[in-house]
Design a protein around this motif. Structure first.
Motif, PDB file in Angstrom:
ATOM      1  N   SER A 247      -7.838 -15.055  47.716  1.00  0.00           N
ATOM      2  CA  SER A 247      -7.462 -13.860  48.496  1.00  0.00           C
ATOM      3  C   SER A 247      -8.573 -12.810  48.489  1.00  0.00           C
ATOM      4  CB  SER A 247      -6.157 -13.249  47.953  1.00  0.00           C
ATOM      5  OG  SER A 247      -5.127 -14.198  48.007  1.00  0.00           O
ATOM      6  N   GLY A 278     -13.140  -4.511  44.381  1.00  0.00           N
ATOM      7  CA  GLY A 278     -11.970  -4.297  45.247  1.00  0.00           C
ATOM      8  C   GLY A 278     -12.372  -3.602  46.540  1.00  0.00           C
ATOM      9  N   LEU A 279     -11.545  -3.763  47.551  1.00  0.00           N
ATOM     10  CA  LEU A 279     -11.830  -3.151  48.855  1.00  0.00           C
ATOM     11  C   LEU A 279     -11.273  -1.740  48.938  1.00  0.00           C
ATOM     12  CD1 LEU A 279     -10.954  -6.153  51.200  1.00  0.00           C
ATOM     13  CD2 LEU A 279     -13.219  -5.368  50.587  1.00  0.00           C
ATOM     14  N   HIS A 280     -12.112  -0.793  49.374  1.00  0.00           N
ATOM     15  CA  HIS A 280     -11.702   0.594  49.619  1.00  0.00           C
ATOM     16  C   HIS A 280     -10.866   1.188  48.485  1.00  0.00           C
ATOM     17  CE1 HIS A 280     -13.326   0.576  53.656  1.00  0.00           C
ATOM     18  NE2 HIS A 280     -12.738  -0.596  53.859  1.00  0.00           N
ATOM     19  N   GLY A 281     -11.440   1.216  47.306  1.00  0.00           N
ATOM     20  CA  GLY A 281     -10.788   1.885  46.178  1.00  0.00           C
ATOM     21  C   GLY A 281      -9.738   1.048  45.470  1.00  0.00           C
ATOM     22  N   ARG A 282      -9.494  -0.175  45.946  1.00  0.00           N
ATOM     23  CA  ARG A 282      -8.520  -1.040  45.271  1.00  0.00           C
ATOM     24  C   ARG A 282      -9.119  -1.581  43.972  1.00  0.00           C
ATOM     25  NH1 ARG A 282      -7.969  -1.905  50.702  1.00  0.00           N
ATOM     26  NH2 ARG A 282      -5.862  -1.806  51.574  1.00  0.00           N
ATOM     27  N   GLN A 283      -8.259  -2.110  43.134  1.00  0.00           N
ATOM     28  CA  GLN A 283      -8.707  -2.623  41.834  1.00  0.00           C
ATOM     29  C   GLN A 283      -9.615  -3.840  42.001  1.00  0.00           C
ATOM     30  OE1 GLN A 283      -5.204  -3.379  39.420  1.00  0.00           O
ATOM     31  NE2 GLN A 283      -5.778  -1.705  38.066  1.00  0.00           N
ATOM     32  N   ASP A 284     -10.595  -3.939  41.064  1.00  0.00           N
ATOM     33  CA  ASP A 284     -11.453  -5.129  41.063  1.00  0.00           C
ATOM     34  C   ASP A 284     -10.608  -6.366  40.741  1.00  0.00           C
ATOM     35  OD1 ASP A 284     -13.491  -3.415  41.505  1.00  0.00           O
ATOM     36  OD2 ASP A 284     -14.355  -3.501  39.496  1.00  0.00           O
ATOM     37  N   LYS A 285     -11.080  -7.521  41.218  1.00  0.00           N
ATOM     38  CA  LYS A 285     -10.330  -8.758  41.013  1.00  0.00           C
ATOM     39  C   LYS A 285     -11.114  -9.690  40.100  1.00  0.00           C
ATOM     40  CE  LYS A 285      -7.697 -10.339  44.270  1.00  0.00           C
ATOM     41  NZ  LYS A 285      -7.122 -10.924  45.477  1.00  0.00           N
TER      42      LYS A 285
END
Length: 454
Positions: A247, A278-285
């Protein structure tokens, strides 16, 4: 001038378009003058699906190659692949008009032209007619019939066929990019020129070129092309699987595949992770390298099983057709970690990675060593062969013209005058048609004279 001094190979791939400019040095090795590379935007699984984007990508690659080589590019030798490619075996023959004359390249070309008249399925066109073995009269297993005498010239051919629409689309893109297409070559044949040795082709070898959109196969045995095919899966589908399975976006999936992808999950630790921003401030995966290897390995295994099916279709596991030199993996996809080990296990044949810079003399920084340049270098080599053949033909024609223009009455080395054409009553053109030298035609006249006297 371009035709005399250098040649250009143009690889229109699914992920990238590469133009390589080069020439032969005094020792017969290839000197690369310039390389141009551009992202391929209008090609899917080896087939052009967006004309304008493909034209722009070709222009970008060619402009970069021109700038680095410092020469203008007019003619290019182009590669073709795609799932529409198929091959077949065909036997044909011609009856020669003058069996007393020896077989020439013209006879072989006449035989090839006859094969090209084969009726194909609607919308198909013949790309290559590749002679395998010849038969002259009752004598078989001849590899080089030129210079032999005989009435019936026969051969087995490997015929490569493609969809007319796909061929026309490539030709249009090349033309609208301001270039002339010198030749169209099947990509696995071009790759084999760049990475296989004569000994491998003699012993029996399969080249597996894993590109972005397709996996191209060519099998050689006894120095003869035996089988070609194109599998419509390549490195691009592995990237898609990573994107879906983890994802993440395509850019990150490609980076993961190139830097950390492995074909054997059992060789990766579950405790090793790689972090994707992560995209646009989302958490790293965080992604486990073992999970990544499971995704990559499953798809690579599927591609190799398809390769195995093609090897079986040829008969590579039969004693007589056995591939003693095994498999050579090339193309960008062959950079995957542990791919060689998985190929050994899946096919049962020993394999190696085919690097394309063996024939290049000035690749000091090893830039062209990557297997992803194999097709482009092979196309350059094909273009140089075409140029060499044209130069040789021109040279032969010029020599023939010079001979034709020689005065009819000549003096031999010992100073004695030879008999003129008028005395024999035969023209140069007539002698040439019969394939006779001046001395032979004179002998014919003498024989005829004595027959008439008797």
């Amino acid at each position: 001038m371009q035709n005399q001094e250098y040649s250009v190979g143009l690889d229109i791939g699914t992920t990238k378009i590469v133009a390589i400019v080069g020439r032969r040095n005094a020792h017969g090795k290839i000197e690369v003058m310039g390389v141009g590379k551009a992202k391929s935007l209008g090609v899917h699984k080896g087939i052009v699906n967006n004309i304008s984007q493909t034209i722009n990508s070709i222009k970008a690659a060619v402009a970069e190659a021109q700038a680095s080589a410092g020469v203008p590019i007019h003619k290019v030798t182009v590669g073709i692949a795609g799932k529409h490619i198929r091959s077949l075996q065909h036997s044909d023959y011609i009856m020669r008009e003058h069996p007393d004359q020896y077989i020439t390249e013209k006879d072989i070309e006449a035989l090839k032209e006859q094969v090209k008249k084969l009726v194909m399925l609607p919308g198909e066109e013949i790309i290559h007619v590749l002679p395998q073995e010849y038969k002259v009269d009752s004598e078989g297993e001849i590899h080089e019939p030129v210079g032999m005498h005989g009435k019936r010239l026969e051969a087995n051919f490997h015929v490569v066929v493609g969809q007319m629409g796909s061929i026309r689309n490539i030709a249009r893109c090349v033309k609208e990019a301001g270039l002339e297409m010198e030749a169209l070559t099947l990509e696995p044949l071009a790759s084999s020129e760049a990475v296989l040795t004569k000994e491998e082709k003699e012993a029996g070898v399969a080249i597996i070129d894993i590109g972005g959109g397709t996996t191209d196969i060519a099998i050689f045995k006894d120095n003869i092309i035996r089988h070609t095919c194109v599998i419509p899966y390549g490195g691009g589908i592995i990237t898609d699987d990573i994107k879906e399975g983890c994802s993440i976006i395509e850019k990150h999936a490609e980076q993961l595949k190139v830097k950390f992808g492995s074909s054997l999950p059992d060789m990766e630790k579950e405790s090793t992770f790689v972090t994707i921003p992560g995209l646009h401030g989302r958490q790293d995966k965080e992604i486990s390298l073992k999970t990544l290897a499971q995704i990559v390995g499953a798809r690579v295994e599927e591609i190799l099983e398809m390769v195995n099916t093609e090897l079986k279709a040829y008969g590579a596991f039969e004693q007589k057709k056995k591939l003693i030199a095994g498999i050579v993996l090339t193309g960008g996809g062959s950079n995957l970690k542990n791919l060689r080990l998985l190929a050994n296990y899946t096919t049962g044949f020993d394999s190696r990675i085919g690097f394309a810079n063996e024939y290049i003399v000035n690749d000091k920084n090893q830039y062209l060593k990557g297997p992803e340049f194999a097709t482009a270098i092979g196309l350059l080599m094909e273009s140089l062969k075409i140029r060499d053949k044209k130069s040789y033909t021109t040279e032969v024609e010029n020599t023939a013209e010079a001979t034709e223009s020689t005065p009819a009455e000549m003096v031999s080395d010992n100073g004695q005058e030879t008999v003129s054409n008028e005395e024999t009553g035969e023209s140069n053109a007539e002698r040439k048609r019969k394939g006779l030298t001046f001395g032979q035609s004179l002998m014919e006249k003498v024989k005829k004279f004595f027959e008439e006297v008797e």
